[in-house]
Design an enzyme around this catalytic site. Sequence first.
Site, PDB file in Angstrom:
ATOM      1  N   LYS A   1       0.846  -1.202   0.000  1.00 10.34           N
ATOM      2  CA  LYS A   1       0.000   0.000   0.000  1.00 10.34           C
ATOM      3  C   LYS A   1       0.877   1.246   0.000  1.00 10.34           C
ATOM      4  O   LYS A   1       2.016   1.192   0.479  1.00 10.34           O
ATOM      5  CB  LYS A   1      -0.866   0.016   1.267  1.00 10.34           C
ATOM      6  CG  LYS A   1      -2.001  -0.976   1.272  1.00 10.34           C
ATOM      7  CD  LYS A   1      -2.812  -0.837   2.556  1.00 10.34           C
ATOM      8  CE  LYS A   1      -3.951  -1.843   2.597  1.00 10.34           C
ATOM      9  NZ  LYS A   1      -4.963  -1.618   1.562  1.00 10.34           N
TER      10      LYS A   1
ATOM     11  N   ARG B   1     -10.310 -11.624   1.841  1.00 13.90           N
ATOM     12  CA  ARG B   1     -11.096 -12.729   1.285  1.00 13.90           C
ATOM     13  C   ARG B   1     -10.318 -14.039   1.339  1.00 13.90           C
ATOM     14  O   ARG B   1     -10.900 -15.115   1.427  1.00 13.90           O
ATOM     15  CB  ARG B   1     -11.541 -12.378  -0.142  1.00 13.90           C
ATOM     16  CG  ARG B   1     -10.408 -12.109  -1.082  1.00 13.90           C
ATOM     17  CD  ARG B   1     -10.849 -11.331  -2.326  1.00 13.90           C
ATOM     18  NE  ARG B   1     -10.883  -9.890  -2.093  1.00 13.90           N
ATOM     19  CZ  ARG B   1     -11.210  -8.993  -3.016  1.00 13.90           C
ATOM     20  NH1 ARG B   1     -11.549  -9.383  -4.227  1.00 13.90           N
ATOM     21  NH2 ARG B   1     -11.223  -7.719  -2.726  1.00 13.90           N
TER      22      ARG B   1
HETATM   23  N1  BES Z   1      -8.177  -3.809   4.356  1.00 11.92           N
HETATM   24  C1  BES Z   1      -8.320  -3.414   3.009  1.00 11.92           C
HETATM   25  C2  BES Z   1      -9.623  -2.679   2.743  1.00 11.92           C
HETATM   26  C3  BES Z   1      -9.732  -1.317   3.355  1.00 11.92           C
HETATM   27  C4  BES Z   1      -9.233  -0.219   2.678  1.00 11.92           C
HETATM   28  C5  BES Z   1     -10.334  -1.156   4.574  1.00 11.92           C
HETATM   29  C6  BES Z   1      -9.345   1.029   3.245  1.00 11.92           C
HETATM   30  C7  BES Z   1     -10.431   0.095   5.122  1.00 11.92           C
HETATM   31  C8  BES Z   1      -9.940   1.187   4.457  1.00 11.92           C
HETATM   32  C9  BES Z   1      -8.286  -4.620   2.089  1.00 11.92           C
HETATM   33  O1  BES Z   1      -7.498  -5.668   2.513  1.00 11.92           O
HETATM   34  C10 BES Z   1      -7.739  -4.150   0.783  1.00 11.92           C
HETATM   35  O2  BES Z   1      -6.625  -3.767   0.750  1.00 11.92           O
HETATM   36  N2  BES Z   1      -8.560  -4.189  -0.260  1.00 11.92           N
HETATM   37  C11 BES Z   1      -8.160  -3.745  -1.541  1.00 11.92           C
HETATM   38  C12 BES Z   1      -8.708  -4.721  -2.545  1.00 11.92           C
HETATM   39  C13 BES Z   1      -8.160  -4.507  -3.926  1.00 11.92           C
HETATM   40  C14 BES Z   1      -6.686  -4.842  -3.961  1.00 11.92           C
HETATM   41  C15 BES Z   1      -8.932  -5.382  -4.871  1.00 11.92           C
HETATM   42  C16 BES Z   1      -8.732  -2.349  -1.741  1.00 11.92           C
HETATM   43  O3  BES Z   1      -9.845  -2.079  -1.262  1.00 11.92           O
HETATM   44  O4  BES Z   1      -8.049  -1.526  -2.324  1.00 11.92           O
HETATM   45 MN    MN Z   2      -5.481  -5.421   1.871  1.00 12.20          MN
END
Ligand code: BES
Ligand code: MN
Length: 503
Positions: A286, A360
């Site tokens: 990230k 997931r």
């Molecule tokens: N934990 C995150 C989702 C999230 C993002 C929660 C911001 C709270 C605030 C999750 O694991 C994630 O990173 N999801 C990705 C999925 C994508 C790579 C398909 C996302 O939401 O960007």
């Molecule tokens: Mn994630």
Amino acid sequence: MDFSIKACDWSKGGQGTFLTGKSDCVVIGVFEAQTLSGPAFVIDDAIGGTISRVVKAGDMSGKAGSTLFLPEVAGIGASRVLLVGLGKQDEFGQKAYGEAVKAAWRAILGTKIAQVTFTLTQLPIKDRAGDWAVRTAILALRGETYRFTQMKSKPDTTARALKRIVFSCDAADEKAAKVAAKQGAAIANGMDLTRDLGNLPGNVCTPTYLAATAKKIARDWKLKVEVLGQRQIEALKMGSFLSVTKGSVEPPQFIVLHYQGASAKAAPIVLVGKGITFDTGGISLKPGEGMDEMKYDMCGAGSVLGTIRAVAEMGLKVNVIGIIPTCENMPAGNATKPGDIVTTMSGLTVEVLNTDAEGRLILCDALTYAERFKPAAVVDIATLTGACIIALGHHNSGLFSKDDSLAGELLDASREADDPAWRLPLDDEYQDQLKSNFADLANIGGRPAGSVTAACFLSRFTENYPWAHLDIAGTAWKSGAAKGATGRPVPLLSQFLIDRAAQ
Ligand code: BES
Ligand code: MN
Ligand code: ZN
């Protein structure tokens, strides 16, 4: 804080002990442009007409959320009166009541008042009963008083003055109101636990810490708990869960917490919570800005623990099992890489196109594990997608289910508990986005409808029981100045289980 209930009939002079009972403050409501009624009328009479004079003079307009203290009143047991504006009488429903109680608590918490008699719980509220009013007032108060100070070097020494609250209710509501007072406190205690877990940093709230918390709940409330470690998770062939923990030095844990409130034969409700104690994104790292917030990525797990604690304190006649897969998502030389293919416990293979779509990957194995309990229903709770925040913002949790009756129950509970959720689609058409050239399915479905494809992924592992998914990415915490965990959706889940227990 101590909560109690006292029935009071304001129309027939049965209010005697209520009026003479000693307290530091009695709280009464005033509608906009209305003559006084009920408690306000009787108390006004007892204290010599001050309330009507104040209203006539325009010092209390009755506008929703306004408050006015009348100090040094004589003629009743309370030494002050707090007037709370309720807005228009014909519009007085759930929302206006919520605003009024919040305003009342804020005013009181700004003083040294220790004992309160609270009459707003006895107001007629559109579509809601007296017990609802009590539960809601307690949750609002506890929401106002929560503080997270355990990581500060100096202990919090500001003593809270408020100690005892007596809620008035109609005699017919007394029994239900007493149950509601107990439930309100239990749900608030569950929420406090959920908030603490969410607010604790990733170096404290590790998978091992979550397991220790589950064990403590089990000890305190005499529940059964199982905690599986790396070896046992391997033996279960949870290849997908294991692929997420690979790059981390913190050991993963698989927590199963059992609450048995009904006959052993009754099919349980299973709650599955995402327990990523820190989500860096893994190799699909990230961006740095705001990454600290990814300590909250275990709020699904936190809400499962908080809800089970609440259910145990309420003593609900229902069986509930909490399942929590928990680990960190870290980059490392041995971490899972984009393109890696893993085999889930169900046997389906998954191409990990993005290691940041890890929630997931841990949930799918937990959902397969849930089958062994022959559940009446399974609800998973996860901070699953940023896309859910884009779709719904921070007010509604995303609700996904193919089961209309389960979805309906959860939506009803969310409204009643003032913990809103909004149903999003889960049509099979979206499944195409998860196609993989190399494995049975991919772990991402591209940018369009990101929350829907995440839910679609989970749906592939939940075909053997009624299932719903709550995406709480936008509702489990607040960013900005008031940064912190909200304790949601513990109220929704608790209400759902209260309703199930009553069936
Ligand atoms: N934990 C995150 C989702 C999230 C993002 C929660 C911001 C709270 C605030 C999750 O694991 C994630 O990173 N999801 C990705 C999925 C994508 C790579 C398909 C996302 O939401 O960007
Ligand atoms: Mn994630
Ligand atoms: Zn995550």
